[in-house]
Each structure stands twice: as C-alpha cells, then as structure tokens.
Design a protein around this motif. Sequence first.
Motif, PDB file in Angstrom:
ATOM      1  N   CYS A   1      -2.504   8.601   2.958  1.00  0.00           N
ATOM      2  CA  CYS A   1      -3.555   8.272   3.928  1.00  0.00           C
ATOM      3  C   CYS A   1      -4.653   7.415   3.303  1.00  0.00           C
ATOM      4  O   CYS A   1      -5.174   6.491   3.936  1.00  0.00           O
ATOM      5  CB  CYS A   1      -4.149   9.547   4.517  1.00  0.00           C
ATOM      6  SG  CYS A   1      -3.033  10.448   5.605  1.00  0.00           S
TER       7      CYS A   1
ATOM      8  N   LEU B 142      -8.898   6.672   7.902  1.00  0.00           N
ATOM      9  CA  LEU B 142      -8.833   5.339   8.511  1.00  0.00           C
ATOM     10  C   LEU B 142     -10.166   4.947   9.127  1.00  0.00           C
ATOM     11  O   LEU B 142     -10.553   3.770   9.126  1.00  0.00           O
ATOM     12  CB  LEU B 142      -7.738   5.308   9.571  1.00  0.00           C
ATOM     13  CG  LEU B 142      -6.300   5.333   9.051  1.00  0.00           C
ATOM     14  CD1 LEU B 142      -5.325   5.591  10.190  1.00  0.00           C
ATOM     15  CD2 LEU B 142      -5.951   4.031   8.339  1.00  0.00           C
TER      16      LEU B 142
ATOM     17  N   ARG C 233       0.822  -1.207   0.000  1.00  0.00           N
ATOM     18  CA  ARG C 233       0.000   0.000   0.000  1.00  0.00           C
ATOM     19  C   ARG C 233       0.859   1.262   0.000  1.00  0.00           C
ATOM     20  O   ARG C 233       0.465   2.290  -0.538  1.00  0.00           O
ATOM     21  CB  ARG C 233      -0.937   0.016   1.215  1.00  0.00           C
ATOM     22  CG  ARG C 233      -2.028  -1.036   1.175  1.00  0.00           C
ATOM     23  CD  ARG C 233      -3.067  -0.765   2.243  1.00  0.00           C
ATOM     24  NE  ARG C 233      -2.505  -0.707   3.587  1.00  0.00           N
ATOM     25  CZ  ARG C 233      -2.214  -1.748   4.346  1.00  0.00           C
ATOM     26  NH1 ARG C 233      -2.402  -2.973   3.891  1.00  0.00           N
ATOM     27  NH2 ARG C 233      -1.714  -1.594   5.562  1.00  0.00           N
ATOM     28  N   LEU C 234       2.045   1.174   0.633  1.00  0.00           N
ATOM     29  CA  LEU C 234       2.900   2.354   0.775  1.00  0.00           C
ATOM     30  C   LEU C 234       4.146   2.298  -0.099  1.00  0.00           C
ATOM     31  O   LEU C 234       5.001   3.176  -0.012  1.00  0.00           O
ATOM     32  CB  LEU C 234       3.305   2.522   2.240  1.00  0.00           C
ATOM     33  CG  LEU C 234       2.163   2.863   3.203  1.00  0.00           C
ATOM     34  CD1 LEU C 234       2.686   2.928   4.636  1.00  0.00           C
ATOM     35  CD2 LEU C 234       1.502   4.173   2.835  1.00  0.00           C
TER      36      LEU C 234
ATOM     37  N   MET D  10      -3.182   3.950   3.145  1.00  0.00           N
ATOM     38  CA  MET D  10      -3.158   3.285   4.446  1.00  0.00           C
ATOM     39  C   MET D  10      -4.533   2.787   4.849  1.00  0.00           C
ATOM     40  O   MET D  10      -4.664   1.776   5.539  1.00  0.00           O
ATOM     41  CB  MET D  10      -2.586   4.220   5.514  1.00  0.00           C
ATOM     42  CG  MET D  10      -1.091   4.422   5.397  1.00  0.00           C
ATOM     43  SD  MET D  10      -0.351   5.308   6.793  1.00  0.00           S
ATOM     44  CE  MET D  10      -0.862   6.990   6.439  1.00  0.00           C
TER      45      MET D  10
END
Length: 399
Positions: free
Chosen positions: A139, A117, A18-19, A142
């Motif tokens: 973000c 989140l 994801r990152l 994440m």
Amino acid sequence: MTSPSGSSDAPRPLLNRRLAEFGTTIFAEMSALAVRTGAINLGQGFPDEDGPEEVREAAVRALRDGRGNQYPPGPGVPELRHAIAAHQQRRYGLAFDPDTEVLVTAGATEAIAAALLALVEPGDEVIALEPYYDSYAACIAMAGGRRVPVTLRPRDGAYHLDLDELRDAITPRTRLLLLNTPHNPTGTVLTRAELAAIAELAVERDLLVVTDEVYEHLVYDGEHVPLASFPGMRERTATISSSGKTFSFTGWKVGWVTGGRDMVAAVRSAKQFLTYVSAGPFQYAVAEALALPDTYFEGLRAELGARRDLLANGLAEAGFEVYRPAGTYFVTTDIRPLGGTSDGFEFCRELPGRAGVVAIPNAVFYDHRDEGAPFVRFAFCKKREVLEEAVGRLKGLGR
C-alpha cells in the motif's frame, strides 16, 4: 516487442516498478501447500469455525428483508456507522460523529490502502513497525511513498519497540506513522506509556498517524489503548478496525475508519474509487454484533487466551523458543533451538512433510530479511482439537 525503429527490444514488464517486488503473497503459497499436503494450516489467520449464531442470523434476516442487496450508502449504512461510534464511545470514551467521522470499508486492508493513498504524496516517508503485515509495504508503494521500517526486537520472551530508534527514524520527509497494536505478527501490545511517547512525538513533529487496531479485542496481557485517545491525536489519527477478527467472520470483509472530520473525508475520497461500497447485508449484521454484551468480548478473549497457551506451551515442549504474545491470533517462535536450518522459508516449506503442519516464515514481514530469518509464526485461532493435533505432530520434530 518491436521498437519504432524496427529493432527488437526486451519486452517491458507488465507490472509497474512500484509493485515489482510483490508477487503472490506468502499466505496464498502456504495455504496452497496445506491443501496439497493435507497439513494442518496454522499459517493464515482465519478461524476454522463461525462466530455468533445471532450475528449470522442477522445477516440472513437483512438479506431476506432486502436491506443491503443494492448499493448501500457510500460511507456505510447508518445503523453500522452509529454502532461503530457507540462502540468507540463505550469502550474508549472517544466521541465520533457517525455521519462525518466514521467510514465503512471493505475490511481493514482497504481502509489501510485508502488511508495511505489519500494521505501520502509521492516521495513521502512512511514509518512502519517491522515486522509488518505484508499489505503495508504494497500500500505504501502504491501511494508512491517510501517505507522506513523501525524494527521490534525480541528480548526476554517478547518483542519490544525502541522509542529512541523510532525518534531517530523521523526525518523532514516523514509524513506518516503506520502503527499496528496489538501487533501482527509479534503479538506485542504497546503500553500506555509507549503510546503516550509516540503521541508526543507525532504532535511535536506534526505527523499523521494511521493505526491498525483490528485485534483490539484480543488482548490477553495488558490493555488496548487507542492512540487517538491521547492529547493532540484525535484529528491527526485515522483509526482502523474491522469485524473479521472480533466476530470470526473474516469473509464478510467489513472494516471501518474513525477520525476527525477532515481525516475521514480525505480517506473517503480515495476509498470511493476503490470498492465504493461493499458487503451491504453484512453491514447490518455487524451493527448488531458491535452491540453484543461485554460478556461476549470477555468470553472471546478468555477462549483465545487459553488456545494461545495451549499452542505456546506445546511449541515450547517441541523445542522452539517461544515469544508468548500479549495479543492477536499468533505465536512467534525461533527455530534455531531445534537444530537444522535457521532459514524460516526453508523450514516452513519442509514442515508439512516433516510434521504435517503449515506455518509462516516471519522474514516475509521484514525489509531487513536477516532480522526475521530464524523466526516462524503459528496461528492459534483454530479449534482446540486442531491445535492439540498440531502440537502432537510438532513434538515429533525433536525425535
């Protein structure tokens, strides 16, 4: 790394998928370049002088009085939550319960992370206005969401939103709109009519909205209108702001979220497992800052507006095509009229050596990198003498 069968495999990357696309931020790279070369740093958006002395002294007083030196309450100290609620009521006519509808965070960046989140399920689509502040993409990743950019495009000296393009970007998988006005990096301030249309669209399609309004007091042309003030938006909007840009204490990292009770409760559920609490003594100081008279906010806007004009005019004289911002700290320019490279990354990496100035390539804020390739952002939240020196150096580019 050896597999269970004994064979040797390529090592698994430590950073999750994801990152994986996110490395060191461009701000860190360019600020380090400024230090290494001694160039004037007009890249990262932090002031080079502190904010009001009485606010700084309020922080010192809180430290000496033992207020906030231990864990403050999870939602934020009552004094600050009440000050935020009073600010929203006084400035915009928005009423929020300071006990259940206000949440203090470690700056706006944490507020954005906690909101995404909390509100986004894996696979949900999140629409963001492109170019976007770089933490938005991280973000969303994440949170397991899928970012869907809607591009602001330059026209007639400013950047504009195409409402039809926004509507077309919404699908059955769209969960949330991530809206930034005044907009970083373009300086666009969405109009009341544009915001009304966005509100109608959010209600019609039952979308949640997170609004990043950290530059709310830095509007030079037009007005700032919170999206939460439109019909049907109060309960579905998490409104985010912070003290850093308004009071020039960016290192304190005091931000906040306002919204309906259920919205704030959801964001708080995520936030409590990030920092839980932070900036105890500074919270008391920011509470006093928010109660400063209107003359402070008017003076700040007038002073930064004058610095905007100083830098924008100087950039135009140096040969850049300038998109004069209606708000924020930043001026976006097109480097193509200067001749030479049309690659903003190449231009910004060479600029310290050519002119002794650091800027930021806008392409880093785009999914569609080609859209942002020839555009470069300069910050004007610096002392006048610093801006004057920078403008003088940049004028040498055309010689």
